[in-house]
Write a protein that holds these residues in place. Structure first.
Motif, PDB file in Angstrom:
ATOM      1  N   SER A  28      -3.674  -4.238  -7.045  1.00  0.00           N
ATOM      2  CA  SER A  28      -3.022  -3.420  -8.069  1.00  0.00           C
ATOM      3  C   SER A  28      -4.016  -2.960  -9.132  1.00  0.00           C
ATOM      4  O   SER A  28      -3.956  -1.811  -9.597  1.00  0.00           O
TER       5      SER A  28
ATOM      6  N   GLN B 112       5.625   0.405  -4.884  1.00  0.00           N
ATOM      7  CA  GLN B 112       5.093   1.151  -6.021  1.00  0.00           C
ATOM      8  C   GLN B 112       3.580   1.335  -5.907  1.00  0.00           C
ATOM      9  O   GLN B 112       3.037   2.379  -6.264  1.00  0.00           O
ATOM     10  N   VAL B 113       2.908   0.309  -5.397  1.00  0.00           N
ATOM     11  CA  VAL B 113       1.456   0.430  -5.206  1.00  0.00           C
ATOM     12  C   VAL B 113       1.145   1.418  -4.081  1.00  0.00           C
ATOM     13  O   VAL B 113       0.277   2.285  -4.207  1.00  0.00           O
TER      14      VAL B 113
ATOM     15  N   THR C  56      -6.504   5.349 -10.125  1.00  0.00           N
ATOM     16  CA  THR C  56      -5.619   6.390 -10.642  1.00  0.00           C
ATOM     17  C   THR C  56      -6.145   6.966 -11.945  1.00  0.00           C
ATOM     18  O   THR C  56      -6.154   8.187 -12.158  1.00  0.00           O
ATOM     19  N   PHE C  57      -6.607   6.082 -12.846  1.00  0.00           N
ATOM     20  CA  PHE C  57      -7.173   6.550 -14.111  1.00  0.00           C
ATOM     21  C   PHE C  57      -8.455   7.341 -13.886  1.00  0.00           C
ATOM     22  O   PHE C  57      -8.688   8.368 -14.531  1.00  0.00           O
TER      23      PHE C  57
ATOM     24  N   LEU D 270       4.452   0.741 -12.639  1.00  0.00           N
ATOM     25  CA  LEU D 270       4.025  -0.228 -11.629  1.00  0.00           C
ATOM     26  C   LEU D 270       4.058  -1.647 -12.187  1.00  0.00           C
ATOM     27  O   LEU D 270       4.526  -2.585 -11.514  1.00  0.00           O
TER      28      LEU D 270
ATOM     29  N   VAL E 289      -4.743   0.944 -10.048  1.00  0.00           N
ATOM     30  CA  VAL E 289      -4.609   1.490 -11.407  1.00  0.00           C
ATOM     31  C   VAL E 289      -5.935   2.080 -11.881  1.00  0.00           C
ATOM     32  O   VAL E 289      -5.980   3.171 -12.476  1.00  0.00           O
TER      33      VAL E 289
ATOM     34  N   THR F 165       0.062  10.005 -15.646  1.00  0.00           N
ATOM     35  CA  THR F 165      -0.641   8.917 -14.967  1.00  0.00           C
ATOM     36  C   THR F 165      -0.425   7.591 -15.686  1.00  0.00           C
ATOM     37  O   THR F 165      -0.210   6.555 -15.055  1.00  0.00           O
ATOM     38  N   PHE F 166      -0.475   7.600 -17.010  1.00  0.00           N
ATOM     39  CA  PHE F 166      -0.183   6.394 -17.784  1.00  0.00           C
ATOM     40  C   PHE F 166       1.230   5.896 -17.501  1.00  0.00           C
ATOM     41  O   PHE F 166       1.453   4.687 -17.348  1.00  0.00           O
TER      42      PHE F 166
ATOM     43  N   ALA G  52       1.402   4.115 -14.157  1.00  0.00           N
ATOM     44  CA  ALA G  52       0.785   2.792 -14.209  1.00  0.00           C
ATOM     45  C   ALA G  52       1.690   1.786 -14.916  1.00  0.00           C
ATOM     46  O   ALA G  52       1.839   0.637 -14.473  1.00  0.00           O
TER      47      ALA G  52
ATOM     48  N   GLN H 150       1.136   5.228  -4.660  1.00  0.00           N
ATOM     49  CA  GLN H 150      -0.009   5.899  -5.283  1.00  0.00           C
ATOM     50  C   GLN H 150      -0.910   6.566  -4.251  1.00  0.00           C
ATOM     51  O   GLN H 150      -1.809   7.333  -4.614  1.00  0.00           O
TER      52      GLN H 150
END
Length: 410
Positions: free
Chosen positions: A367, A178-179, A374-375, A344, A371, A337-338, A341, A182
């Motif tokens: 992680s 999952q990480v 990504t934000f 994840l 995150v 995006t939220f 996250a 991204q």
């Protein structure tokens, strides 16, 4: 005139007819002029307020949909994304009643079959009959051979990505995958700059470097953990890492290529686009089955090793491909995006209880970096950056001074 003969009488009658015709034409001209209305613009008053501006049409694709529907779609996305990875991992470690294990290439073919069938059903329901279905397919696919031919490229790449996805999840921990997933942000940004000439801000560049560093830290922590290797010696994390990186690379290029084509063609119905991508991928997938797993399929059957978790993976994978289209219509990229996250975090918690995943310090730090990156790339940290940045103080207005002639100057 009677005493003078018929000729003067005839001339008198003809003169009267001419005079009557002239009077009739004049009356008709007066009537037509009275019906004409001249529109004059009103005189503008300099002191009057300007007329109110007409509201401009909104370009927001989420307008017209209730907010709760978008929130529900995001919750479904979190549930689907988490359950898909967990189910794929469990299906790769579980054998059927006959002792066999399902071939991943056949599963990819069935995923495409489900997607195409669902899109055909959507068009049939919208057109109310099969005649409308064939008409739309003819107009959007048959009559556009160049566009359909170009979509063969992302169709093949998506097929490769799906096969790599099964291999990556089979050799990596679900939370680690999952990480690493991204990294699609990094590959998408790279190909957006290359194909779409898109420019990134400084914050987005920093977030890309932070994302890459976070994935490296997570992978270093996963390599030091030997819990999965002790449970199943046939798992090779390095091979899973290579498959995951290749999957994100192909996914990023295919996504940007499709975006460029959609902008050039003016968008279009997403069901038609899914059919244009799914039908060629179906034939590509059948070719891959015959080239790679022909012997197993011919001896043991196409559905050899299938069990309930295998069918669950096929259903969740097909549903996820259609769900992304709905998400883009109902919500924004920031909300998506939220959801990623949250997925994840949920995947990490589920991996601890289901697969005895050991959370290391490297995984936590990596992680958090992923995150945060990504934000930042999605623009969610822009309000925080504005709050921390000192704003210039407004200049004070100078007091009015009186000039020698009695006039006031600012």
């Amino acid at each position: 005139n009677f005493n003078r003969g018929p000729l003067p009488l005839f001339k008198c009658a003809r003169s009267c007819m001419r005079q009557g015709r002239k009077m009739s034409d004049k009356q008709n001209d007066d009537v037509e002029m009275s019906e004409i209305t001249v529109e004059t613009e009103p005189l503008l008053d300099e002191n009057a307020a300007p007329p109110p501006e007409k509201p401009q049409p909104s370009n927001d694709p989420t307008k017209g949909y209730p907010k709760w529907l978008g929130n529900a779609a995001l919750l479904v996305l979190v549930f689907q994304n988490t359950c898909l990875i967990m189910t794929m991992k469990y299906a790769s470690q579980t054998k059927a009643a006959d002792g066999g294990q399902a071939v991943s290439s056949t599963m990819v073919v069935l995923v495409e079959v489900c997607k195409v069938t669902a899109c055909l059903g959507e068009i049939t329901f919208r057109r109310r009959n099969t005649g409308g279905l064939f008409k739309e397919l003819h107009e959007e696919i048959i009559l556009k051979p160049k566009e359909t031919a170009l979509l063969l490229i992302p169709s093949f790449l998506y097929l490769v990505q799906n096969n790599l996805l099964f291999l990556a999840v089979a050799h990596l921990e679900p939370a680690v995958y999952q990480v690493l997933a991204q990294l699609k942000i990094l590959t998408t940004a790279f190909f957006s700059i290359l194909l779409l000439q898109r420019k990134l801000s400084i914050i987005q560049w920093i977030s890309l470097f932070l994302l890459t560093g976070g994935c490296i830290v997570v992978q270093l922590g996963a390599s030091s953990s030997s819990s999965t290797k002790a449970v199943n010696p046939n798992i090779y994390p390095l091979f899973g890492l290579i498959c995951a990186l290749a999957a994100q690379f192909t996914s990023g290029f295919a996504g940007v290529f499709c975006e460029k084509m959609l902008k050039a063609s003016g968008g279009g119905n997403m069901a038609i686009r899914n059919i244009q991508l799914g039908v060629p991928a179906l034939f590509f997938g059948l070719g891959a089955v015959m080239l790679q797993d022909r012997q197993v399929v011919m001896e043991k059957g196409f559905f050899h090793g299938y069990h309930e978790f295998t069918w669950a993976v096929i259903g969740l994978h097909s549903f996820g491909g259609l769900l992304v289209t709905v998400i883009m219509k109902l919500t924004s990229n920031i909300a998506k995006t939220f959801a990623i996250a949250i997925s994840l975090v949920v995947s990490t918690i589920a991996s601890i209880y289901l697969f005895n995943f050991i959370v290391t310090v490297n995984f936590v730090w990596g992680s958090a970096m992923v995150v945060l990156a990504t934000f930042a790339f999605a623009g969610l940290l822009a309000p925080c950056y504005e709050c921390l940045t000192p704003q210039p103080k407004p200049e004070k207005a100078r007091p009015e001074e009186s000039s020698p002639d009695g006039k006031q100057t600012a």
